[in-house]
Design a protein around this motif. Sequence first.
Motif, PDB file in Angstrom:
ATOM      1  N   UNK A  10       0.866  -1.183   0.000  1.00  0.00           N
ATOM      2  CA  UNK A  10       0.000   0.000   0.000  1.00  0.00           C
ATOM      3  C   UNK A  10       0.898   1.228   0.000  1.00  0.00           C
ATOM      4  N   UNK A  11       0.655   2.092  -0.971  1.00  0.00           N
ATOM      5  CA  UNK A  11       1.499   3.271  -1.151  1.00  0.00           C
ATOM      6  C   UNK A  11       1.230   4.317  -0.077  1.00  0.00           C
ATOM      7  N   UNK A  12       2.280   5.048   0.263  1.00  0.00           N
ATOM      8  CA  UNK A  12       2.125   6.230   1.108  1.00  0.00           C
ATOM      9  C   UNK A  12       1.239   7.223   0.352  1.00  0.00           C
ATOM     10  N   UNK A  13       0.591   8.116   1.081  1.00  0.00           N
ATOM     11  CA  UNK A  13      -0.311   9.093   0.461  1.00  0.00           C
ATOM     12  C   UNK A  13       0.354   9.798  -0.710  1.00  0.00           C
ATOM     13  N   UNK A  14      -0.335   9.786  -1.848  1.00  0.00           N
ATOM     14  CA  UNK A  14       0.140  10.467  -3.032  1.00  0.00           C
ATOM     15  C   UNK A  14       1.268   9.781  -3.775  1.00  0.00           C
ATOM     16  N   UNK A  15       1.626   8.552  -3.390  1.00  0.00           N
ATOM     17  CA  UNK A  15       2.790   7.874  -3.992  1.00  0.00           C
ATOM     18  C   UNK A  15       2.413   6.608  -4.770  1.00  0.00           C
ATOM     19  N   UNK A  16       1.112   6.421  -5.068  1.00  0.00           N
ATOM     20  CA  UNK A  16       0.670   5.199  -5.750  1.00  0.00           C
ATOM     21  C   UNK A  16       1.333   5.031  -7.116  1.00  0.00           C
ATOM     22  N   UNK A  17       1.427   6.086  -7.891  1.00  0.00           N
ATOM     23  CA  UNK A  17       2.039   5.983  -9.218  1.00  0.00           C
ATOM     24  C   UNK A  17       3.516   5.613  -9.103  1.00  0.00           C
ATOM     25  N   UNK A  18       4.201   6.152  -8.105  1.00  0.00           N
ATOM     26  CA  UNK A  18       5.617   5.831  -7.901  1.00  0.00           C
ATOM     27  C   UNK A  18       5.797   4.378  -7.479  1.00  0.00           C
ATOM     28  N   UNK A  19       4.885   3.891  -6.617  1.00  0.00           N
ATOM     29  CA  UNK A  19       4.965   2.485  -6.196  1.00  0.00           C
ATOM     30  C   UNK A  19       4.744   1.566  -7.387  1.00  0.00           C
ATOM     31  N   UNK A  20       3.726   1.855  -8.205  1.00  0.00           N
ATOM     32  CA  UNK A  20       3.472   1.044  -9.399  1.00  0.00           C
ATOM     33  C   UNK A  20       4.674   1.083 -10.338  1.00  0.00           C
ATOM     34  N   UNK A  64      11.447  -8.263  -3.613  1.00  0.00           N
ATOM     35  CA  UNK A  64      12.058  -7.320  -2.669  1.00  0.00           C
ATOM     36  C   UNK A  64      11.046  -6.300  -2.165  1.00  0.00           C
ATOM     37  N   UNK A  65      11.388  -5.652  -1.074  1.00  0.00           N
ATOM     38  CA  UNK A  65      10.586  -4.538  -0.569  1.00  0.00           C
ATOM     39  C   UNK A  65      10.962  -3.273  -1.328  1.00  0.00           C
ATOM     40  N   UNK A  66       9.973  -2.442  -1.635  1.00  0.00           N
ATOM     41  CA  UNK A  66      10.288  -1.147  -2.244  1.00  0.00           C
ATOM     42  C   UNK A  66      10.884  -0.208  -1.196  1.00  0.00           C
ATOM     43  N   UNK A  67      11.392   0.940  -1.615  1.00  0.00           N
ATOM     44  CA  UNK A  67      11.899   1.907  -0.638  1.00  0.00           C
ATOM     45  C   UNK A  67      10.814   2.248   0.392  1.00  0.00           C
ATOM     46  N   UNK A  68      11.202   2.326   1.639  1.00  0.00           N
ATOM     47  CA  UNK A  68      10.250   2.523   2.740  1.00  0.00           C
ATOM     48  C   UNK A  68       9.412   3.786   2.578  1.00  0.00           C
ATOM     49  N   UNK A  69       9.968   4.822   1.966  1.00  0.00           N
ATOM     50  CA  UNK A  69       9.215   6.070   1.836  1.00  0.00           C
ATOM     51  C   UNK A  69       8.044   5.962   0.852  1.00  0.00           C
ATOM     52  N   UNK A  70       7.997   4.898   0.049  1.00  0.00           N
ATOM     53  CA  UNK A  70       6.872   4.677  -0.851  1.00  0.00           C
ATOM     54  C   UNK A  70       5.711   3.971  -0.164  1.00  0.00           C
ATOM     55  N   UNK A  71       5.927   3.423   1.020  1.00  0.00           N
ATOM     56  CA  UNK A  71       4.953   2.549   1.671  1.00  0.00           C
ATOM     57  C   UNK A  71       4.183   3.219   2.805  1.00  0.00           C
ATOM     58  N   UNK A  72       2.894   2.868   2.901  1.00  0.00           N
ATOM     59  CA  UNK A  72       2.066   3.280   4.031  1.00  0.00           C
ATOM     60  C   UNK A  72       2.151   2.272   5.174  1.00  0.00           C
TER      61      UNK A  72
END
Length: 86
Positions: A10-20, A64-72
């Motif tokens: 689950x992406x951090x607020x406003x970061x869904x496109x970056x997570x995808x 792998x895990x994505x960068x922590x700042x992308x995650x909620x």
Amino acid sequence: MTVAAMWEARAADGRAAELAAWVHGTALPALRGSAGLDRTEVLAAQGGRVLLITWWDGAPVAVADPPADLLARPVHRWEFTSQHVE
């Protein structure tokens, strides 16, 4: 034995496109060519959730895990063995 490995973030607020973009640009290329990988599918849902499902002939390779700042929240992972296909 076919194994379906599900990886959901689950992406951090406003970061869904970056997570995808991270899934498409980093996670999928890292899996390509892995022994036993049969197919992959990426899905998106409301709330900034991204789901990656991979199908394997045998033991799956961990995503792998994505960068922590992308995650909620931390990534969720599940593995399922195939019981029936039509």
